[in-house]
Design a protein around this motif. Structure first.
Motif, PDB file in Angstrom:
ATOM      1  N   HIS A 130     -59.359  -3.599  72.419  1.00 45.49           N
ATOM      2  CA  HIS A 130     -59.887  -4.953  72.603  1.00 45.49           C
ATOM      3  C   HIS A 130     -60.059  -5.603  71.235  1.00 45.49           C
ATOM      4  O   HIS A 130     -60.614  -4.982  70.319  1.00 45.49           O
ATOM      5  N   GLN A 131     -59.549  -6.808  71.100  1.00 45.34           N
ATOM      6  CA  GLN A 131     -59.646  -7.548  69.847  1.00 45.34           C
ATOM      7  C   GLN A 131     -60.189  -8.939  70.156  1.00 45.34           C
ATOM      8  O   GLN A 131     -59.655  -9.645  71.008  1.00 45.34           O
ATOM      9  N   VAL A 132     -61.240  -9.291  69.423  1.00 42.56           N
ATOM     10  CA  VAL A 132     -61.795 -10.639  69.537  1.00 42.56           C
ATOM     11  C   VAL A 132     -61.536 -11.345  68.225  1.00 42.56           C
ATOM     12  O   VAL A 132     -61.800 -10.796  67.147  1.00 42.56           O
ATOM     13  N   THR A 133     -60.999 -12.553  68.290  1.00 43.62           N
ATOM     14  CA  THR A 133     -60.678 -13.288  67.081  1.00 43.62           C
ATOM     15  C   THR A 133     -60.984 -14.764  67.283  1.00 43.62           C
ATOM     16  O   THR A 133     -61.062 -15.247  68.416  1.00 43.62           O
ATOM     17  N   GLN A 134     -61.143 -15.463  66.171  1.00 42.95           N
ATOM     18  CA  GLN A 134     -61.408 -16.895  66.267  1.00 42.95           C
ATOM     19  C   GLN A 134     -60.095 -17.662  66.220  1.00 42.95           C
ATOM     20  O   GLN A 134     -59.128 -17.246  65.556  1.00 42.95           O
ATOM     21  N   MET A 135     -60.087 -18.805  66.874  1.00 43.27           N
ATOM     22  CA  MET A 135     -58.925 -19.666  66.900  1.00 43.27           C
ATOM     23  C   MET A 135     -58.457 -19.950  65.483  1.00 43.27           C
ATOM     24  O   MET A 135     -59.277 -20.207  64.586  1.00 43.27           O
ATOM     25  N   GLN A 141     -57.049 -17.805  63.475  1.00 42.84           N
ATOM     26  CA  GLN A 141     -56.942 -16.570  62.702  1.00 42.84           C
ATOM     27  C   GLN A 141     -55.655 -15.827  63.030  1.00 42.84           C
ATOM     28  O   GLN A 141     -55.101 -15.948  64.128  1.00 42.84           O
ATOM     29  N   GLU A 142     -55.216 -15.024  62.090  1.00 42.55           N
ATOM     30  CA  GLU A 142     -54.061 -14.152  62.304  1.00 42.55           C
ATOM     31  C   GLU A 142     -54.543 -12.848  62.939  1.00 42.55           C
ATOM     32  O   GLU A 142     -55.629 -12.358  62.619  1.00 42.55           O
ATOM     33  N   VAL A 143     -53.731 -12.318  63.826  1.00 43.24           N
ATOM     34  CA  VAL A 143     -54.083 -11.048  64.442  1.00 43.24           C
ATOM     35  C   VAL A 143     -52.829 -10.168  64.496  1.00 43.24           C
ATOM     36  O   VAL A 143     -51.712 -10.665  64.660  1.00 43.24           O
ATOM     37  N   ILE A 144     -53.035  -8.882  64.291  1.00 45.91           N
ATOM     38  CA  ILE A 144     -51.929  -7.910  64.390  1.00 45.91           C
ATOM     39  C   ILE A 144     -52.301  -6.875  65.433  1.00 45.91           C
ATOM     40  O   ILE A 144     -53.346  -6.230  65.342  1.00 45.91           O
ATOM     41  N   LEU A 145     -51.423  -6.739  66.408  1.00 47.99           N
ATOM     42  CA  LEU A 145     -51.594  -5.738  67.453  1.00 47.99           C
ATOM     43  C   LEU A 145     -50.628  -4.587  67.157  1.00 47.99           C
ATOM     44  O   LEU A 145     -49.470  -4.815  66.837  1.00 47.99           O
ATOM     45  N   ARG A 146     -51.140  -3.383  67.295  1.00 49.07           N
ATOM     46  CA  ARG A 146     -50.360  -2.228  66.878  1.00 49.07           C
ATOM     47  C   ARG A 146     -50.002  -1.329  68.054  1.00 49.07           C
ATOM     48  O   ARG A 146     -50.777  -1.168  68.987  1.00 49.07           O
ATOM     49  N   GLN A 179     -44.948 -18.731  65.966  1.00 47.77           N
ATOM     50  CA  GLN A 179     -46.274 -18.156  65.723  1.00 47.77           C
ATOM     51  C   GLN A 179     -46.275 -16.639  65.864  1.00 47.77           C
ATOM     52  O   GLN A 179     -47.207 -15.966  65.433  1.00 47.77           O
ATOM     53  N   PHE A 180     -45.248 -16.105  66.513  1.00 48.64           N
ATOM     54  CA  PHE A 180     -45.177 -14.683  66.782  1.00 48.64           C
ATOM     55  C   PHE A 180     -44.149 -14.022  65.859  1.00 48.64           C
ATOM     56  O   PHE A 180     -43.120 -14.617  65.525  1.00 48.64           O
ATOM     57  N   SER A 181     -44.422 -12.780  65.497  1.00 53.94           N
ATOM     58  CA  SER A 181     -43.417 -11.989  64.798  1.00 53.94           C
ATOM     59  C   SER A 181     -43.635 -10.520  65.142  1.00 53.94           C
ATOM     60  O   SER A 181     -44.737 -10.122  65.549  1.00 53.94           O
ATOM     61  N   ILE A 223     -49.589 -12.454  65.494  1.00 51.89           N
ATOM     62  CA  ILE A 223     -49.734 -13.857  65.892  1.00 51.89           C
ATOM     63  C   ILE A 223     -50.364 -14.548  64.690  1.00 51.89           C
ATOM     64  O   ILE A 223     -51.464 -14.196  64.248  1.00 51.89           O
ATOM     65  N   ARG A 224     -49.651 -15.515  64.138  1.00 54.69           N
ATOM     66  CA  ARG A 224     -50.038 -16.094  62.850  1.00 54.69           C
ATOM     67  C   ARG A 224     -51.317 -16.919  62.933  1.00 54.69           C
ATOM     68  O   ARG A 224     -52.201 -16.797  62.102  1.00 54.69           O
ATOM     69  N   SER A 225     -51.418 -17.764  63.883  1.00 53.87           N
ATOM     70  CA  SER A 225     -52.558 -18.667  64.008  1.00 53.87           C
ATOM     71  C   SER A 225     -52.905 -18.753  65.487  1.00 53.87           C
ATOM     72  O   SER A 225     -52.289 -19.507  66.242  1.00 53.87           O
ATOM     73  N   THR A 226     -53.863 -17.941  65.883  1.00 55.56           N
ATOM     74  CA  THR A 226     -54.130 -17.785  67.320  1.00 55.56           C
ATOM     75  C   THR A 226     -54.693 -19.050  67.953  1.00 55.56           C
ATOM     76  O   THR A 226     -55.434 -19.824  67.327  1.00 55.56           O
TER      77      THR A 226
END
Lengths: 113, 113
Positions: free
Chosen positions: B10-15, B17-22, B64-66, B79-82
């Motif tokens: 589970h990952q919580v992030t602010q709008m 922000q960048e996020v990396i899922l592994r 936005q995705f890579s 996701i570069r900028s959620t």
């Protein structure tokens, strides 16, 4: 365009009763069809697959599915439901030349004691 | 039995922000995939990856995705900028060969606030 329709978002059966989960597909090319099961907080687990060999496919946990081209169906059945079968079930389609699976909306199976 | 693993669960992030899922695919698998499931909706294909390049992507998979395979075991989705609408369960999958069944991980639930 290819698609999958699962009739019934929720299905309830009594323990020991027949399980029937419906999946109809639309495909302009020969399809490959799959059933996946998802238990709470777990990933999608492959139950069985149809890849143009036998039309009656047997999977894990006593499940089977029959590919019927004339009805464009791939319904999932199990003769006798167990409490442990309670989960969400997804039908998916793919075809030669693509990497993606197209999923149905899922059917949540509830087994009543 | 080999399985696909994903972190975090589970990952919580602010709008914004960048996020990396592994993801760690099954070790002898060569094809890798990301799917997502927005709450109450279908599992949707995002991208497939083979031989260190994207082999197919959906219209959802915009700039936005890579994806990346930074080493011999990990496969990541960035996701570069959620955005709020990126909130979903993200599933990683892998297969040994093209057109083989895909094995799914347990998913990462991404919540964008």
């Amino acid at each position: 365009a290819q698609s999958v329709t699962q009739l019934g978002s929720h299905v309830s059966v009594s323990e020991g009763a027949l399980v029937l989960l419906r999946c109809n597909y639309s495909s302009s090319v020969p399809p490959y069809l799959f059933w996946y099961v998802q238990y709470p907080n777990q990933g999608l687990q492959l139950l069985l697959k149809y890849t143009s060999a036998a039309t009656l496919v047997k999977g894990i946990n006593g499940f089977e599915a029959e590919f019927k081209k004339s009805e464009t169906s791939f319904h999932l059945t199990k003769p006798s439901a167990h409490m442990s079968d309670a989960a969400e079930y997804f039908c998916a389609v793919t075809w030669s030349g693509t990497y993606k699976y197209i999923f149905g909306t899922g059917t949540r199976l509830k087994v009543l004691a | 039995e080999p399985e696909v693993t994903q972190t975090p669960s589970h990952q919580v992030t602010q709008m914004g922000q960048e996020v990396i899922l592994r993801c760690v695919p099954i070790s002898n698998h060569l094809y890798f995939y990301w799917y997502r499931q927005i709450l109450g909706q279908k599992v949707e294909f995002l991208v497939s990856f083979y031989n260190n390049e994207i082999s197919e992507k959906s219209e959802i998979f915009d700039d936005q995705f890579s994806v990346e395979r930074p080493d011999g075991s990990n496969f990541t989705l960035k996701i570069r900028s959620t955005k709020l609408e990126d909130s979903a369960m993200y599933f990683c999958a892998s297969s040994e060969r093209f057109m083989d069944e895909q094995y799914f991980g347990p998913g990462t639930r991404l919540t964008v606030t």
